[in-house]
Every structure is written in C-alpha cells, then in structure tokens.
Design an enzyme around this catalytic site. Structure first.
Site, PDB file in Angstrom:
ATOM      1  N   MET A   1       4.043   1.879   1.991  1.00  0.00           N
ATOM      2  CA  MET A   1       4.204   0.425   1.943  1.00  0.00           C
ATOM      3  C   MET A   1       2.866  -0.209   1.631  1.00  0.00           C
ATOM      4  O   MET A   1       1.847   0.110   2.242  1.00  0.00           O
ATOM      5  CB  MET A   1       4.746  -0.089   3.277  1.00  0.00           C
ATOM      6  CG  MET A   1       4.968  -1.594   3.288  1.00  0.00           C
ATOM      7  SD  MET A   1       6.263  -2.092   2.105  1.00  0.00           S
ATOM      8  CE  MET A   1       5.964  -3.864   2.012  1.00  0.00           C
ATOM      9  N   GLU A   2       2.896  -1.173   0.711  1.00  0.00           N
ATOM     10  CA  GLU A   2       1.688  -1.704   0.089  1.00  0.00           C
ATOM     11  C   GLU A   2       1.042  -2.840   0.861  1.00  0.00           C
ATOM     12  O   GLU A   2       0.501  -3.781   0.252  1.00  0.00           O
ATOM     13  CB  GLU A   2       2.021  -2.189  -1.322  1.00  0.00           C
ATOM     14  CG  GLU A   2       3.013  -3.344  -1.428  1.00  0.00           C
ATOM     15  CD  GLU A   2       4.470  -2.959  -1.509  1.00  0.00           C
ATOM     16  OE1 GLU A   2       5.298  -3.788  -1.930  1.00  0.00           O
ATOM     17  OE2 GLU A   2       4.798  -1.816  -1.148  1.00  0.00           O
ATOM     18  N   ASN A   3       1.034  -2.798   2.172  1.00  0.00           N
ATOM     19  CA  ASN A   3       0.377  -3.851   2.939  1.00  0.00           C
ATOM     20  C   ASN A   3      -1.079  -4.018   2.484  1.00  0.00           C
ATOM     21  O   ASN A   3      -1.844  -3.048   2.525  1.00  0.00           O
ATOM     22  CB  ASN A   3       0.394  -3.509   4.425  1.00  0.00           C
ATOM     23  CG  ASN A   3       1.751  -3.056   4.902  1.00  0.00           C
ATOM     24  OD1 ASN A   3       2.743  -3.724   4.680  1.00  0.00           O
ATOM     25  ND2 ASN A   3       1.782  -1.894   5.540  1.00  0.00           N
TER      26      ASN A   3
ATOM     27  N   HIS B   1       0.470   4.129  -6.943  1.00  0.00           N
ATOM     28  CA  HIS B   1       1.565   3.148  -6.926  1.00  0.00           C
ATOM     29  C   HIS B   1       1.272   2.021  -5.937  1.00  0.00           C
ATOM     30  O   HIS B   1       1.405   0.835  -6.260  1.00  0.00           O
ATOM     31  CB  HIS B   1       2.861   3.881  -6.545  1.00  0.00           C
ATOM     32  CG  HIS B   1       4.074   3.015  -6.417  1.00  0.00           C
ATOM     33  ND1 HIS B   1       5.131   3.085  -7.295  1.00  0.00           N
ATOM     34  CD2 HIS B   1       4.418   2.073  -5.503  1.00  0.00           C
ATOM     35  CE1 HIS B   1       6.067   2.221  -6.925  1.00  0.00           C
ATOM     36  NE2 HIS B   1       5.658   1.597  -5.835  1.00  0.00           N
ATOM     37  N   GLU B   2       0.870   2.398  -4.718  1.00  0.00           N
ATOM     38  CA  GLU B   2       0.599   1.371  -3.710  1.00  0.00           C
ATOM     39  C   GLU B   2      -0.593   0.507  -4.103  1.00  0.00           C
ATOM     40  O   GLU B   2      -0.614  -0.692  -3.815  1.00  0.00           O
ATOM     41  CB  GLU B   2       0.374   2.016  -2.341  1.00  0.00           C
ATOM     42  CG  GLU B   2       1.525   2.875  -1.855  1.00  0.00           C
ATOM     43  CD  GLU B   2       2.885   2.204  -1.978  1.00  0.00           C
ATOM     44  OE1 GLU B   2       2.989   1.010  -1.646  1.00  0.00           O
ATOM     45  OE2 GLU B   2       3.840   2.858  -2.419  1.00  0.00           O
TER      46      GLU B   2
ATOM     47  N   GLU C   1       8.309  -3.607  -7.952  1.00  0.00           N
ATOM     48  CA  GLU C   1       8.516  -2.154  -7.982  1.00  0.00           C
ATOM     49  C   GLU C   1       8.504  -1.546  -9.385  1.00  0.00           C
ATOM     50  O   GLU C   1       7.980  -0.458  -9.587  1.00  0.00           O
ATOM     51  CB  GLU C   1       9.816  -1.793  -7.257  1.00  0.00           C
ATOM     52  CG  GLU C   1       9.826  -2.202  -5.788  1.00  0.00           C
ATOM     53  CD  GLU C   1       8.666  -1.626  -4.988  1.00  0.00           C
ATOM     54  OE1 GLU C   1       8.006  -0.683  -5.460  1.00  0.00           O
ATOM     55  OE2 GLU C   1       8.412  -2.120  -3.879  1.00  0.00           O
TER      56      GLU C   1
END
Length: 831
Positions: free
Chosen positions: A256-258, A288-289, A311
């Site tokens: 998850m890209e937090n 990706h993140e 995405e």
C-alpha cells in the site's frame, strides 16, 4: 455500517473545505482496543449540516466548537454535525478496536517470539476505524499523529518521527487523502540509508531481522534506481520527505502506497530460495508503490470511478521503470504471462467493467474494482495510447497533468486534457473505445493455402468485438510466423477495420505456426488457427521470441476458458515444451497454471492422475536439464514437489535427503513437499504438528494450516472447515491458507456436502470479517474444483439472496463464471 455514496461525497465536499487533522492514539490499553482522539479543524458553509465517518467501539466524547454533541448524533458509523460555522473545530474521543482482518489498525502476534505488531491500513473505508474523519479522497488534508506506545516499540508513520519517552510525534504531512494514513508500531528492526537527500528506512519484525538484512541491499538498489528514474521522467521530485518501507504480517494486498510509509506484505522478505520471477514480482512491487507517490498520492483521484488514474499508471510505470533502469529487461513478458493473464480472466467474468468510469456509486462497491482490469488492462491500454500518440507526447502529457494538479485531485477529463494538449488532437474516440467500454476484441488470422504446394493464397487478420460490449478499437500489433524455430514472416500493422489482408503471408509457404499480436502489444484475445494448435506441441519450444511464447501460452489459457482449446492439448504442449523453457516468468506462471487449473479443475477427476504424472515427468525432465542450483532448477523442483506421486522420492525430500542442489534447509520447499504428501494422505496429522513445532513462524503456521486442510479424509475436512468458518480468532492470512487448500484433495463424496455449506457458512463470516479480507476468502473457498451441475444450481440460487455483501457476491459471481467455463469445456471435449 453505511458506505459513503458518490452523491454524499459530492455534497460534503461542497459544504466543507480545508480540513486538518491532529490525531492522538494510545496503543497501551491492551491487546484488543486502543484510544483515539481527533481534533479536526475545517471551514464550512455557515449553517449547513454534514457528518464525519467514525467506526468506534465506543464514543466517549464529541464536541463541535466547544459544544457537546448529543448521543443520538452517532449512528451507523457516522457522527452528524449541525449548525456549522465558517471555521470549525471538532474534537472526538473514542475507543477503537484492533482488527484481525487487515484493515484499520491490524494487530498481529508473531508466533516465533510472541511479540505484538500493529500496522495501519486505512484503504477505502478503513480510516474511520482509526480516527474520526471526512473519509473521501477529494478532501485531502495535512495530518499530524501523536502515538503513545509500549516502551520497547518503534512507531513509523507518514511523517518523520521524534520520540519523548513513550510518546512519538510524527511530523505534519503534506495534504493527503485519509485512505493513505498509516501507523506502524511494534518492536520493529530497521535498515536505514539515504539517497539523493531522501532518508530511506526499511522495517520488519524482530524475528525476521536476518531476512531483512539479507534482502535490504537489493531493495535499496531498486528504491534508488526507481527514484532516479521517476525524478527524470516526471520532472517533479518526491514530495513527501522521508521514504520508509515497512514489511508487516498478514497484509491483505501486495503493498500500500502510503506516502512516507509504504506498507508491504512481509512474505516479500524472502526466507528461502526464490525464482527470478519472484524476485521480479517483489522488486516490481517496490517500484509500483513508488510510482504511486506521483500517481495517487501527489495527484489523487476525485472519486473511485477513476481508480485507473492510480493503479493502471503504477502498474505501467513500474514495468517501464524496471525495464528502463536495466533491472529486468524482460519485465514486459512477465507483465504478459502473469498480469495480462489475470486481466484477461477478469474480462471474461460477468463482473467485467470499463477501465475508467466504472460506475462506483459507493466506496464498498468500488472495492470490487481493484482487479485485473484496473491494473493489467489499464497498463496494456496505456501502452496502446503510447503507440497511438507517441512516447514523447505521452511523457509531456504526464508532466503537464502532474504539475497542474500537484497536491490536489483530478479526474479522467483532467488527464486527457493534458494528453490532448501534448498530442495536438482530440482523443475522445480513442478513450471511448478503450477506457469507457468494457470487453476485449478477439483477433485471429484466417489463412487458406494450397494443399500440394503449401503456399498461402489468402491471409487476413480479423478483429471481432464482443457482442455485449461492442466498440471500434484500433490495435497496433504484429503478426509473425515460425517454422521449426525460424521466424519466416513478421507483419507490423494498425488494425482499424474488422479485417485486413496480411500481404507478407501471401504467396509463400505457410508457417508451421502463425501468431497474431506476436509482440504482445495490444489487449485482445488471441485465437490460434487449428493448424497452429495442432503443431504447437512440436513447435512452441523452438520459438526463440519470448514475447511470442507468452502470447501463445496466454492464447492456450484463454482457449481453455472459452472452450475453444481442449485442456488435454495444453497438457500435451506442457509435456513437450515446458521442460525446454528458459524464462523464469514463463516457467513459474505456466508451472502453476497447468497443474493447479488445467489438471486440477478442467480435467475430469478420472483423468487427473495420469495428467498429474505427465506434469511431474515434465518437471523431472526440466530439473535434470537445468543447471544445478539455478532458478530454472528451482522452478522445476517445485513442479515435481507439487505433482509427483512418487511417495518415496517425496519422503526423501521431506526428510532432507537427496534434495536438488541449493534446497537443503529450505523451509518453504519442505512445506511444499509436505502439502503434496498430506493431500495424498501420506503425511499424518502428528507429522504435520511436528513440522509446525519446528517452524513456528508466521510462514510456517500458514504452511501448516494449508497442509492440514489439504489432507483428504472426512475428519480432516471437518476440522479445516470449522477452523475457517467458525474460529473467529483466525487472521485474514490464516483463513486464506485454509480456504486455498481445502478443495485440492478428497473424494467427491467427502467434499460434496461442503458445497452447500459454502453458500451458508461463508457469507455468514461477514459478521466478523471485513470486506477486503472476505473478497479473498469467498473466492478461495468457492467449490470450483467440484464442477457439477448441482454446484452451479446452488451458486445461482445464492445470487438471488439479498443479504450478500458486495465482496461475497463478487467472489461468487466471478467463480461461478469459472465454474461455467469448466462445465462447458467438459461438455465440448468429452473424453
């Protein structure tokens, strides 16, 4: 709890403005709950009414502008706010619950040492399980967190941390959406570094410190190269200060890209040998993140129907990055054999949807669109866009888009306005066909040739749009042909019309195999002609073009699902070609698909033993031919370990004797062998318990549950089903392990009663399992392996129920479509 609708979000965004959060969390109240205090300041239209989202176990206090709110203001996960002023301060004090389903603040216990770990996953509608907030993506806000934690814990979050005793102060963030907020706390260990002025941190559980340190050099190298690549490509520096990556247990997704606090599943901290494909998957996820820091974090979608702006771009940019930096020159082929195959499967489902404008009317409905279409199809469509307007125009448009909307929100029209400015022409027709319309075209080559001379007299590439989703899509693609490994023809073309002559094939001998979309450039179902299919077992392994081999394997996969290719032919091709394959991604993906899907699902039960032996023999042949200790040898050994019926061989491997080179002491490989033996009834419950005692780690516990559930006897299935559907203490990953192994073994008579129980017991689990986790459980536990008309009847009846959550309904709908494919295939190709 009520799910936020699009209409409500628009109304709230029109009422409030400039929110800012100061959140205090106290994690020292025990193992089940924590204290949360939120101070939310915001501007508003005077006199208006709105609400904040709050999923509290107990609301202790709530005041608006100094006035207490009545108890009845809090209901159904919302706290109503009336009589707003121009400037407002809301203070909410509440008791919250730690979760076990991977959302909100998830608390896990490491079985290796008993230590507790917390991580925050605020994705979609989970932030209100941590603090009171306006939980919608277009109300971005600066956030400050103060966290009280046990004295031996470390706290990591979006902002840089400073510590005063047991209290951690996290610096205020740039404006971010609530679904990006994260707090990770526990006795985490770390590896730190710095690159280009950016502080880098890698964190993991204390018990896996050795794995963290072993994996850190590679992860840091990918991180550094990705930063350099994206800085140059986007022309905007990373805007969120420090960059931490935290590997956490029992995470629902890959990562998850937090911003400032990326969370990743800790299976990516490999403890055993891995193939090149697995290493690529992890490193691609890291990239990706990071791509999300620009696509999603810096510029955030306004509503979930533009999910693709997050995405699809991260999916595309990650592959572009790892190819462009030289980390993985063949990453596009991995994208094809793994991700596009996933996306094609999603397109065949009744739940298919457009890439953009997917009609998500509420947040929970939007959750169902995090699938192969929003990721893989979106990425493939971006490649088609680049083929259409050119890469220079694409990059210029991306930079324009990011610069105009930095730290704000955007929607599809904003992105394509930037693209049209760069391209210099309208893209409306293109976006309508590729992004606003679901479905994919089928592409084939029709060929006629002279029987005596073998010379081609007619050759046309044909495009057929799906009846349910017609559109005029333009395809940039090529058609190529091979004979005995020699490429004898290649035609590059743009297919605008429904059919087009392939002049390069005319008046020359017909190639042994003809491959439409040979470079895997477009998004389409490739339909192979009958002569190509007939000759694939002898020809596929001789093709030295990796992209073409990927296209051929995906065409076989699609053909099996569409009942245009006999699954027995796929076993034939596998037996002849797979032992000679050299690419890690193809080896791994096909090495899983054929035994796990073709053999275990599509073939009738009485044909599976022989097909399984043929797959095992192919694995043994590949193992013998591979360089000892190579990743090719590892992929081959795994196929043997998962399919062999040679109990003596597997027993030796399980005991650590005569193992393939490099696998001595490999715990994950031993569990793979154990699961096969257990599924065949050749490893007792006592032996599995002993193995678990020797590997009492997170990974070992999950492997033990899967092996235990795989045992075939009625008492084994009763135990596994009860652990899955009745044991409320199981984590999300433990439920997945049980569900994923349950149907892999056992006589039909033993398994059949659980078909009915699935449709009763699994939906009932929604009472204690969140939607994100239930989506996976519903899919994994669905009885597709028991492909009988009665299973279909029960599935159809279940869909008529009104009490199914969106996650469970989506799982049933998608898996029922696979069940229908299996039944049609068996009816079409009766043995």
């Amino acid at each position: 709890m009520t799910s936020l609708t699009r209409t409500e979000a628009r109304g709230r965004a029109a009422t409030v403005d400039r929110p800012r959060y100061a959140v205090e969390l106290d994690l020292t109240h025990g193992e089940t709950t924590f204290a949360s205090r939120t101070v939310l300041t915001f501007a508003a239209t005077p006199g208006e009414t709105t609400f904040v989202d709050l999923k509290a176990t107990e609301l202790l206090e709530a005041t608006l502008n100094g006035e207490p709110l009545p108890a009845e203001a809090f209901a159904h996960g919302r706290l109503q706010l009336t009589g707003l002023a121009a400037d407002n301060e809301l203070v909410v004090r509440a008791t919250m619950s730690f979760s076990r389903d991977g959302s909100g603040l998830h608390r896990a216990v490491d079985p290796a040492d008993g230590e507790h770990y917390v991580y925050g996953h605020s994705f979609m509608d989970a932030a209100p399980r941590v603090f009171a907030c306006f939980d919608q993506p277009d109300l971005k806000a600066p956030c400050t967190f103060t966290v009280t934690a046990p004295s031996d814990w470390v706290v990591i979050g979006n902002g840089a941390a400073t510590r005063e005793g047991d209290v951690w102060h996290l610096a205020e963030t740039a404006p971010i959406a609530t679904y990006f907020t994260s707090i990770c706390a526990g006795p985490y260990v770390s590896v730190t570094d710095e690159h280009d002025g950016i502080p880098l941190g890698l964190f993991a559980r204390r018990s896996v410190q050795a794995q963290l340190e072993a994996n850190a050099p590679r992860v840091l190298e990918v991180t550094r190269r990705s930063f350099d690549y994206f800085h140059e490509l986007f022309g905007i520096r990373y805007p969120f200060g420090k960059y931490d990556q935290v590997w956490v247990p029992e995470f629902n997704a890959g990562a998850m890209e937090n911003p400032g606090c990326v969370v990743l599943r800790d299976e990516y901290l490999f403890r055993s040998r891995v193939t090149g494909a697995e290493l690529l998957s992890r490193d691609n996820t890291v990239s990706h993140e990071m791509a999300h820091m620009w696509f999603g974090d810096l510029v955030t979608l306004a509503w979930w129907d533009d999910l693709w702006l997050n995405e699809s771009f991260a999916e595309y940019m990650a592959s572009r990055c790892v190819v462009g930096t030289g980390l993985y020159p063949d990453a596009w082929s991995d994208q094809g054999i793994v991700r596009k195959a996933w996306g094609y499967s999603a397109e065949r489902s009744p739940s298919t949807h457009p890439v953009a404008g997917n009609g998500s009317e509420d947040a929970l409905a939007a959750l169902q669109n995090f699938d192969g279409i929003s990721y893989a199809k979106g990425s493939a469509v971006l490649r088609q866009l680049i083929a259409y307007i050119g890469d220079d125009a694409f990059v210029a448009g991306v930079r324009d888009y990011l610069q105009r909307h930095a730290h704000g929100n955007a929607q599809m029209s904003d992105f394509f306005a930037a693209m049209e400015r760069a391209h210099g022409a309208s893209l409306t027709a293109w976006t309508d066909a590729w992004l606003r319309t679901a479905g994919l075209d089928a592409i084939r080559v029709d060929v006629d040739w002279d029987d005596e001379s073998d010379v081609v007299r007619r050759a046309e590439v044909v495009k057929v749009a799906p009846e349910a989703h017609p559109a005029q899509r333009s395809h940039a693609l090529d058609v190529a042909g091979w004979t005995d490994g020699e490429e004898v023809v290649r035609a590059r073309l743009t297919l605008d019309e429904d059919r087009r002559v392939v002049h390069e094939l005319l008046d020359r001998p017909r190639p042994a195999i003809i491959v439409p979309n040979a470079s895997d450039l477009t998004w389409a179902t490739v339909v192979l002609d009958e002569d190509t299919l007939r000759r694939l077992p002898e020809q596929l392994a001789q093709v030295d073009d990796l992209a073409a081999r990927v296209v051929l394997w995906n065409a076989l996969r699609d053909g099996v699902a569409l009942a245009t290719v006999d699954p027995r032919l796929v076993v034939d091709v596998f037996a002849a070609s797979w032992p000679l394959e050299l690419d890690d991604s193809v080896l791994s993906a096909v090495g899983r698909y054929v035994p796990d899907v073709v053999v275990a699902v599509y073939l009738p039960a009485d044909e599976r033993p022989l097909a399984r032996e043929r797959v095992a023999d192919a694995g043994a042949a590949a193992l013998q031919a591979a360089e000892p200790g190579s990743t090719r040898a590892l992929a081959a050994a795994r196929v043997v370990a998962s399919t062999s019926r040679d109990e003596e061989l597997l027993r030796r491997w399980y005991a650590g004797r005569e193992l393939p080179a490099g696998l001595a002491g490999d715990a994950d490989f031993r569990w793979l062998v154990a699961t096969t033996l257990a599924g065949d009834g050749a490893l007792s419950v006592a032996e599995l318990e002993e193995a678990h005692a020797a590997d009492a780690t997170v990974a070992g516990t999950l492997a033990w549950l899967g092996a235990r559930a795989a045992r075939p006897l009625s008492e084994d299935k009763a135990w596994a089903w009860a652990e899955l559907t009745e044991q409320r203490g199981r984590s999300n990953h433990e439920m997945n392990a049980l569900a994923g192994a349950f149907w892999r073994s056992g006589d039909t008579a033993v398994l059949r009663p659980y078909v009915e129980r699935y449709f009763a017991d699994v939906p009932a689990m929604c009472a204690w399992v969140g939607d994100d986790a239930m989506a996976r459980v519903a899919k994994l536990a669905y009885p597709v392996q028991l492909a009988e008309p009665e299973t279909l009847q029960r599935s159809q009846a279940a869909q008529g129920r009104s009490d199914l959550t969106a996650a469970v309904r989506r799982g049933i709908v998608d898996q029922e479509s696979v069940l229908r494919q299996v039944l049609l295939s068996r009816d079409t190709y009766r043995g």
